[in-house]
Scaffold this motif. Structure first.
Motif, PDB file in Angstrom:
ATOM      1  N   ARG A 220      -0.437   0.029  -2.178  1.00  0.00           N
ATOM      2  CA  ARG A 220       0.695  -0.471  -1.626  1.00  0.00           C
ATOM      3  C   ARG A 220       1.693  -1.221  -2.708  1.00  0.00           C
ATOM      4  NH1 ARG A 220       3.305  -4.381   1.444  1.00  0.00           N
ATOM      5  NH2 ARG A 220       4.634  -3.867   2.834  1.00  0.00           N
TER       6      ARG A 220
ATOM      7  N   ARG B 291       3.286   1.107  -4.991  1.00  0.00           N
ATOM      8  CA  ARG B 291       4.627   1.694  -4.213  1.00  0.00           C
ATOM      9  C   ARG B 291       5.857   0.659  -4.165  1.00  0.00           C
ATOM     10  NH1 ARG B 291       0.399   3.566  -1.143  1.00  0.00           N
ATOM     11  NH2 ARG B 291       0.534   2.364   0.421  1.00  0.00           N
ATOM     12  N   GLN B 292       5.529  -0.432  -3.844  1.00  0.00           N
ATOM     13  CA  GLN B 292       6.528  -1.500  -3.633  1.00  0.00           C
ATOM     14  C   GLN B 292       7.141  -1.772  -5.236  1.00  0.00           C
ATOM     15  OE1 GLN B 292       8.109  -3.203  -1.010  1.00  0.00           O
ATOM     16  NE2 GLN B 292       6.845  -1.364   0.213  1.00  0.00           N
TER      17      GLN B 292
ATOM     18  N   LEU C   2       8.060   0.281  -7.306  1.00  0.00           N
ATOM     19  CA  LEU C   2       8.852   1.349  -7.470  1.00  0.00           C
ATOM     20  C   LEU C   2      10.582   0.976  -7.406  1.00  0.00           C
ATOM     21  CD1 LEU C   2       7.167   4.491  -6.088  1.00  0.00           C
ATOM     22  CD2 LEU C   2       7.644   4.117  -8.545  1.00  0.00           C
TER      23      LEU C   2
ATOM     24  N   ILE D 163      -2.755   5.521  -3.463  1.00  0.00           N
ATOM     25  CA  ILE D 163      -1.535   5.341  -4.245  1.00  0.00           C
ATOM     26  C   ILE D 163      -0.526   6.302  -3.596  1.00  0.00           C
ATOM     27  CG2 ILE D 163      -0.320   5.520  -6.288  1.00  0.00           C
ATOM     28  CD1 ILE D 163      -2.957   4.744  -7.710  1.00  0.00           C
ATOM     29  N   TRP D 164      -0.963   7.450  -3.530  1.00  0.00           N
ATOM     30  CA  TRP D 164      -0.236   8.717  -3.134  1.00  0.00           C
ATOM     31  C   TRP D 164       0.334   8.897  -1.617  1.00  0.00           C
ATOM     32  CZ3 TRP D 164       2.050  11.252  -7.146  1.00  0.00           C
ATOM     33  CH2 TRP D 164       2.928  11.990  -6.946  1.00  0.00           C
ATOM     34  N   GLN D 165       0.702   7.819  -1.021  1.00  0.00           N
ATOM     35  CA  GLN D 165       1.001   7.624   0.490  1.00  0.00           C
ATOM     36  C   GLN D 165       2.698   7.509   0.481  1.00  0.00           C
ATOM     37  OE1 GLN D 165      -1.534   7.627   2.836  1.00  0.00           O
ATOM     38  NE2 GLN D 165      -2.845   7.957   1.008  1.00  0.00           N
ATOM     39  N   ARG D 166       2.936   7.719   1.787  1.00  0.00           N
ATOM     40  CA  ARG D 166       4.407   7.628   1.975  1.00  0.00           C
ATOM     41  C   ARG D 166       4.897   6.595   1.625  1.00  0.00           C
ATOM     42  NH1 ARG D 166       7.121   8.616   8.145  1.00  0.00           N
ATOM     43  NH2 ARG D 166       9.380   8.507   7.357  1.00  0.00           N
ATOM     44  N   LEU D 167       6.214   6.325   1.114  1.00  0.00           N
ATOM     45  CA  LEU D 167       6.802   5.144   0.590  1.00  0.00           C
ATOM     46  C   LEU D 167       7.277   4.231   1.639  1.00  0.00           C
ATOM     47  CD1 LEU D 167       7.719   3.625  -2.126  1.00  0.00           C
ATOM     48  CD2 LEU D 167       9.810   4.474  -2.005  1.00  0.00           C
ATOM     49  N   GLU D 168       6.817   3.066   1.617  1.00  0.00           N
ATOM     50  CA  GLU D 168       7.181   2.359   2.821  1.00  0.00           C
ATOM     51  C   GLU D 168       8.608   1.563   2.498  1.00  0.00           C
ATOM     52  OE1 GLU D 168       2.785   1.624   2.092  1.00  0.00           O
ATOM     53  OE2 GLU D 168       4.766   1.626   0.690  1.00  0.00           O
TER      54      GLU D 168
END
Length: 448
Positions: A82, A85-86, A88, A218-223
């Motif tokens: 998470r 992803r944040q 990014l 890591i490879w999850q939907r971008l929050e």
């Protein structure tokens, strides 16, 4: 496995990859130097600007290493994903800033009085590198993640492979052939662009397919943006990035101020700065490995082990720096001859390399300190020290000695003035950083 072996293995792996990346610059310097003295001078100015921009933005993302390493040490694996992803969102902002700086360099070139004959080539060179910036920063994120997990090997293999592509592309694009017109320094930039996108594509593929990354999700939907978390990243990353920017610009702005001394001075300085950058990869690799282990043990709740890691890192970095500086002093004439064929350039570059050896000793110590200080969330103090000493004493002092004279000493009109004052400034910086780190390691703990 002992901490010495862990740090050494991690640092050696990172070093191989970093040297492969640094070979990009070495390749371009040699190719441009063989193409023409003017191309080498344009590359010197253009690469100074690009490095100043890229390293500052890269420093923002690199500063997140202790965050991810602490989460890894605390075994909060899902939070690593998470957090990545944040980050990014922060990376997107850095890319926008970098594009603006690289696409509009005219004011900087005029302020530093870069000769008009070079400005057009420099602007074309930077315009191509602006397109190469987004994949470069995204790949740096991937590299930082792997370093925080003490798993840098995949990144190193990618960097080695990219060098095998970069070398022939730079030669082809610069000198032309097979239907392609010669492009000189701009051709080297096009080669970098192609390689950067290839590296990013392979990194994304590995992030998607390798089991190494599965626990971190890591490879999850971008929050949606978590602004408090992004602000926390920024508080850590921006001072860290600005500190690196000051450090690097105190180094690279020399190229812009030296440019007015002529082609021989610029070309000789490019050789010296390229060698200094190559040598810097050894303490940089050790600093990355050391900071990853320090943050790991802090995340695991063992500050005593963290301090032991710091001591081990210092022993390694001082030993390597002393050996590197000695070798450079012994072989500086031969090294200068590798880069250029002009005897005047070789002679001046050889003299500058003696100062590079002194510069490197201080550079190695301060590099380790500034990376480890981030583990303790100390980022503002290094920034202030850099501004006062590296910009003040180093860069401004070099300008005074080179062009105006000081305390009865007439203007030197040589790049040696900049290298001498910068070496003194960096030595003082290293001493101050050691004192700050000693206090931080004894008194402070990072936030979880």
């Amino acid at each position: 496995m002992t901490e010495l072996r862990t740090i050494t293995r991690h640092a050696a792996t990172v070093l191989v990859g970093q040297l492969a990346v640094m070979a990009f610059g070495v390749t371009d310097t040699i190719v441009a130097g063989r193409y023409s003295d003017a191309a080498l001078a344009a590359l010197s100015v253009g690469s100074a600007i690009f490095i100043s921009v890229f390293v500052a933005l890269m420093g923002i993302m690199q500063a997140l290493l202790p965050v991810w390493a602490e989460l890894h040490g605390a075994r909060r694996f899902a939070e690593v994903g998470r957090s990545v992803r944040q980050s990014l969102y922060l990376c997107a902002l850095t890319i926008a800033v970098g594009l603006a700086a690289l696409l509009f360099p005219g004011a900087l070139l005029r302020w530093t009085e870069v000769p008009a004959s070079l400005q057009g080539e420099v602007e074309r060179y930077l315009a191509v590198l602006a397109l190469a910036l987004p994949p470069a920063l995204l790949f740096r994120m991937y590299s930082t993640l792997n370093q925080s997990l003490s798993k840098p090997l995949l990144v190193t293999w990618l960097q080695i492979g990219s060098l095998l592509v970069k070398v022939p592309l730079s030669i082809w694009f610069a000198f032309g052939g097979l239907g392609l017109e010669p492009q000189g320094a701009v051709g080297c930039a096009w080669a970098t662009l192609v390689v950067n996108y290839a590296m990013l594509g392979l990194a994304l593929w590995m992030l998607r397919t390798q089991e190494l990354y599965t626990p971190y999700r890591i490879w999850q939907r971008l929050e949606r943006p978590d602004w408090p978390k992004i602000a926390e990243f920024a508080r850590l990353g921006i001072p860290g990035g600005l500190a690196i920017m000051v450090e690097v610009t105190s180094f690279t702005l020399m190229a812009l101020f030296i440019a007015r001394l002529g082609t021989v001075a610029s070309a000789s300085h490019q050789i010296a700065s390229n060698m200094a950058a190559v040598l810097y990869m050894m303490p940089l690799s050790t600093a990355i490995a050391t900071s990853a282990r320090v943050s790991y043990w802090l995340g695991a709740g063992d500050p005593g082990r963290a301090r032991a890691v710091i001591r081990t890192g210092f022993k390694l970095v001082v030993l390597m720096a002393a050996c590197s500086a000695a070798l450079l002093l012994i072989a500086r004439d031969e090294l200068a001859a590798v880069y250029a064929s002009n005897p005047t350039i070789i002679a001046l570059a050889s003299a500058l390399l003696a100062w590079v050896a002194i510069y490197h000793l201080a550079d190695a110590v301060q590099a380790l300190c500034v990376f480890v200080l981030r583990c303790y969330r100390v980022t503002v103090a290094p920034l202030l020290v850099y501004c006062v000493l590296l910009w003040g004493l180093g860069l401004a002092g070099g300008y005074l000695f080179a062009y105006q004279g000081l305390a009865g000493v007439p203007p030197m009109a040589t790049p040696t003035a900049f290298w001498a004052t910068s070496a003194v400034a960096l030595a003082l910086t290293a001493l101050i950083f050691v004192a700050i780190l000693w206090r931080a390691a004894k008194r402070r703990r990072p936030m979880n």
